[in-house]
Motif scaffolding. Structure first.
Motif, mmCIF file in Angstrom:
data_model
loop_
_atom_site.group_PDB
_atom_site.id
_atom_site.type_symbol
_atom_site.label_atom_id
_atom_site.label_comp_id
_atom_site.label_asym_id
_atom_site.label_seq_id
_atom_site.Cartn_x
_atom_site.Cartn_y
_atom_site.Cartn_z
ATOM 1 N N ILE A 133 42.590 27.110 13.245
ATOM 2 C CA ILE A 133 42.924 27.587 14.378
ATOM 3 C C ILE A 133 41.692 28.149 15.015
ATOM 4 N N GLY A 134 41.455 27.548 16.103
ATOM 5 C CA GLY A 134 40.167 28.451 16.755
ATOM 6 C C GLY A 134 40.468 29.368 17.575
ATOM 7 N N PHE A 135 39.713 30.401 17.777
ATOM 8 C CA PHE A 135 40.195 31.733 18.752
ATOM 9 C C PHE A 135 39.185 32.214 19.385
ATOM 10 N N SER A 136 39.065 32.343 20.715
ATOM 11 C CA SER A 136 38.108 33.000 21.516
ATOM 12 C C SER A 136 38.744 34.020 22.501
ATOM 13 N N VAL A 189 47.053 27.767 22.934
ATOM 14 C CA VAL A 189 48.155 28.883 23.173
ATOM 15 C C VAL A 189 47.323 29.853 24.221
ATOM 16 N N ASN A 190 47.590 30.200 25.312
ATOM 17 C CA ASN A 190 46.950 31.000 26.412
ATOM 18 C C ASN A 190 47.616 32.228 26.291
ATOM 19 N N VAL A 191 46.699 33.311 26.247
ATOM 20 C CA VAL A 191 47.097 34.788 25.843
ATOM 21 C C VAL A 191 46.655 35.572 27.111
ATOM 22 N N ASP A 192 47.477 36.444 27.566
ATOM 23 C CA ASP A 192 47.126 37.452 28.488
ATOM 24 C C ASP A 192 46.781 37.167 29.753
ATOM 25 N N ARG A 193 45.692 36.178 30.038
ATOM 26 C CA ARG A 193 45.246 35.932 31.310
ATOM 27 C C ARG A 193 45.493 34.180 31.347
ATOM 28 N N GLU A 194 46.465 34.076 32.544
ATOM 29 C CA GLU A 194 46.973 32.822 32.619
ATOM 30 C C GLU A 194 46.096 31.813 33.227
ATOM 31 N N PHE A 195 46.160 30.546 32.854
ATOM 32 C CA PHE A 195 45.340 29.572 33.341
ATOM 33 C C PHE A 195 45.921 29.107 34.539
ATOM 34 N N SER A 196 45.385 28.278 35.349
ATOM 35 C CA SER A 196 45.656 27.987 36.857
ATOM 36 C C SER A 196 46.767 26.936 37.063
ATOM 37 N N THR A 197 47.056 26.049 35.799
ATOM 38 C CA THR A 197 48.004 25.238 35.684
ATOM 39 C C THR A 197 48.674 25.203 34.262
ATOM 40 N N PRO A 198 50.101 24.946 34.330
ATOM 41 C CA PRO A 198 50.733 25.052 32.917
ATOM 42 C C PRO A 198 50.522 23.830 32.019
ATOM 43 N N PHE A 199 49.554 22.769 32.606
ATOM 44 C CA PHE A 199 48.922 21.639 31.834
ATOM 45 C C PHE A 199 48.020 22.082 30.810
ATOM 46 N N ALA A 200 47.325 23.394 31.076
ATOM 47 C CA ALA A 200 46.127 23.840 30.210
ATOM 48 C C ALA A 200 46.517 24.375 28.908
ATOM 49 N N ALA A 201 47.894 24.615 28.759
ATOM 50 C CA ALA A 201 48.415 25.260 27.309
ATOM 51 C C ALA A 201 49.834 24.616 27.010
ATOM 52 N N ARG A 202 50.012 24.762 25.911
ATOM 53 C CA ARG A 202 51.412 24.419 25.229
ATOM 54 C C ARG A 202 52.289 25.531 25.547
ATOM 55 N N ALA A 235 47.447 38.246 20.789
ATOM 56 C CA ALA A 235 46.725 37.014 20.200
ATOM 57 C C ALA A 235 47.248 36.806 18.619
ATOM 58 N N ALA A 236 47.597 37.770 18.228
ATOM 59 C CA ALA A 236 48.262 37.764 16.683
ATOM 60 C C ALA A 236 49.515 36.926 16.833
ATOM 61 N N ASP A 237 50.327 37.285 17.984
ATOM 62 C CA ASP A 237 51.438 36.344 18.107
ATOM 63 C C ASP A 237 50.965 34.823 18.512
ATOM 64 N N GLY A 238 50.030 34.754 19.147
ATOM 65 C CA GLY A 238 49.490 33.536 19.544
ATOM 66 C C GLY A 238 49.092 32.697 18.246
ATOM 67 N N VAL A 239 48.422 33.324 17.309
ATOM 68 C CA VAL A 239 48.162 32.677 15.680
ATOM 69 C C VAL A 239 49.331 32.186 15.261
ATOM 70 N N ARG A 240 50.248 33.188 15.079
ATOM 71 C CA ARG A 240 51.778 32.549 14.688
ATOM 72 C C ARG A 240 52.122 31.491 15.266
ATOM 73 N N LEU A 241 52.118 31.520 16.509
ATOM 74 C CA LEU A 241 52.960 30.310 17.223
ATOM 75 C C LEU A 241 52.021 29.178 17.116
ATOM 76 N N ALA A 242 50.861 29.241 17.225
ATOM 77 C CA ALA A 242 49.728 28.059 16.994
ATOM 78 C C ALA A 242 50.120 27.589 15.670
ATOM 79 N N ARG A 243 50.162 28.379 14.740
ATOM 80 C CA ARG A 243 50.537 27.433 13.552
ATOM 81 C C ARG A 243 51.667 26.898 13.294
ATOM 82 N N LEU A 244 52.790 27.468 13.838
ATOM 83 C CA LEU A 244 54.038 26.683 14.035
ATOM 84 C C LEU A 244 53.836 25.431 14.643
ATOM 85 N N LEU A 245 53.356 25.426 15.749
ATOM 86 C CA LEU A 245 52.989 24.287 16.602
ATOM 87 C C LEU A 245 52.328 23.228 15.940
#
Length: 349
Positions: free
Chosen positions: A57-60, A140-153, A299-309
């Motif tokens: 999992i990469g995190f930025s 997994v997009n965290v806190d600040r949304e992308f401009s399109t839903p296609f950019a994140a699961r 972001a910690a929630d994001g890590v957990r869900l990224a792992r599940l996915l």
């Protein structure tokens, strides 16, 4: 808001971070989210914390120049360390969108399994996040949304409007409990140009309508200690009587509290926002009425869900077991009655 496996009371809050999230988004038109096969049902009965396939999992995220952002980064790293099946690659925090785009490009080239991304600018990072998704990498997009839903699961958000609603609802409770007649209500906002500040202010004003109240005095700071002290000082000079003050951000609240102390003003009920350790200590000491959480665990929630996915697992606490596509975390009010429960989640300003 929030969620993490720290102590038993906080584990209860953590459950909200995965279950209450669901109300915001457990339906989708995509085959991925709509698939509820028998294999999913079988997986739902297993323990998602049991070790599975190794995933990278990469995190930025942005530079930790603010207590809340520092907590975001450290919580993500701490969460990843809990899992022996996660290899965690954290990029250096940055407020430069170009540099963050380069970090995501590196993750794509490294063929990581998933990327958890809190963008410096959602619009600016949309294209490279979409590129990662097209390369078969879960984003997994965290806190600040992308401009399109296609950019994140999956997208995990705090509830800025909900913060305002929680603060306003609690202010109305104070008006009733204290039997305040013609109360003077003040608001110390963050940066007014930001949508998150606008959302918080709108939620506060909307909630105050429920008890026929409005904001009488409003100033805006810049999410810093210095700006908080400056605008709070100006507010106190302009308003000789105040009954309730809501400050949007507990980091700038350090300066706000300093202004209160310097002016020797404490006649009002002081409500904060975000959930810093300072604010929670002030609540315990009786110097502050409450604070409204904006979870530093996104972001910690994001890590957990990224792992599940990445491991093709599901959410065993849901009837619709697929991981939701959009998750909005709660904005609970922390008071003297529940501060011990939330104190482990407080971040240092």
């Amino acid at each position: 808001m929030i969620r993490r496996t720290i102590s038993r009371p906080v584990r209860a809050a953590a459950a909200l971070g995965v279950v209450a999230l669901v109300a915001a988004g457990c339906t989708s038109n995509t085959p991925e989210a709509a698939d509820t096969t028998s294999s999913d049902s079988q997986r739902a009965g297993s323990s998602n914390d049991d070790p599975g396939d190794k995933v990278t999992i990469g995190f930025s995220g942005p530079a930790a120049d603010h207590g809340w952002l520092g907590a975001i980064n450290s919580a993500a790293q701490a969460e990843a360390k809990k899992f022996s099946d996660v290899e965690f690659k954290a990029a250096e925090g940055t407020n430069d969108a170009s540099q963050q785009i380069a970090q995501v490009e590196t993750f794509i080239n490294d063929k990581v399994d998933a990327i958890v991304l809190l963008p410096t600018d959602g619009a600016a990072l949309t294209e490279v996040a979409t590129k990662a998704m097209n390369a078969g990498i879960i984003v997994v997009n965290v806190d600040r949304e992308f401009s399109t839903p296609f950019a994140a699961r999956t997208t995990i958000l705090g509830d800025n409007y909900g913060m305002g609603v929680s603060a306003g609802t609690y202010a109305c409770k104070l008006v009733k409990d204290k039997n305040l007649t013609n109360p003077v209500i003040a608001e110390i906002a963050g940066i007014d140009a930001l949508p998150l500040t606008q959302d918080r202010s709108k939620g506060f004003a909307d909630a105050l309508k429920g008890c026929n109240q409005t904001v009488d005095n409003r100033v805006a700071a810049e999410f810093t200690v210095e700006s908080g002290e400056k605008v709070a000082s100006n507010l106190l000079q302009a308003a000789p009587k105040i009954d309730i003050i809501w400050n949007h951000d507990d980091d700038q609240g350090v300066g706000v509290m300093a202004a209160f102390d310097n002016a020797k003003r404490n006649e009002f009920a002081f409500i904060g926002g975000a959930g810093s350790a300072n604010a929670m200590r002030w609540i315990k000491e009786g110097k502050m009425e409450a604070t409204v959480l904006y979870p530093p665990t996104q972001a910690a929630d994001g890590v957990r869900l990224a792992r599940l996915l990445a491991q093709d697992k599901s959410m065993s606490d849901l009837v619709q077991v697929a991981v939701p596509r959009r998750i909005v975390l709660d904005a609970p009010v922390v008071t003297k009655d529940n501060v011990e429960e939330y104190l482990p989640l407080g971040f240092e300003s």
